[in-house]
Write a protein that holds these residues in place. Structure first.
Motif: not given
Length: 85
Positions: A22-26, A42-54, A56-59
């Protein structure tokens, strides 16, 4: 016994831990978008619902699913983005 899963961590408004794949893909996605990792987080954090690590994986998953769908719509083979060192 040492884990076979290698994790990478970043700290932006809290601790984020991602497995190597996931790190490499990100990193690849950030490079394709000409964004820093921090800006993308930060762009994912602004719209996320729930855990940030999760989130990012879903993104990452959604990014690649969208690529597969677009490729299928064109009737071509999916191309993998170039790896960023």
């Amino acid at each position: 016994m040492k884990s076979l899963v290698v994790k990478r961590s970043i700290i932006i408004g809290g601790h984020v831990s991602l497995e190597q794949a996931f790190w490499q893909a990100f990193k690849d996605i950030a490079a394709l978008r000409n964004m820093t990792l921090s800006d993308l987080v930060m762009s994912i954090d602004a719209v996320r619902k729930g855990n940030l690590s999760s989130a990012i994986r879903l993104f990452v998953l959604e990014f690649y699913r969208d690529q597969i769908e677009a490729t299928a719509a064109r009737g071509t083979t999916a191309a993998r983005p170039a790896r960023v060192a």
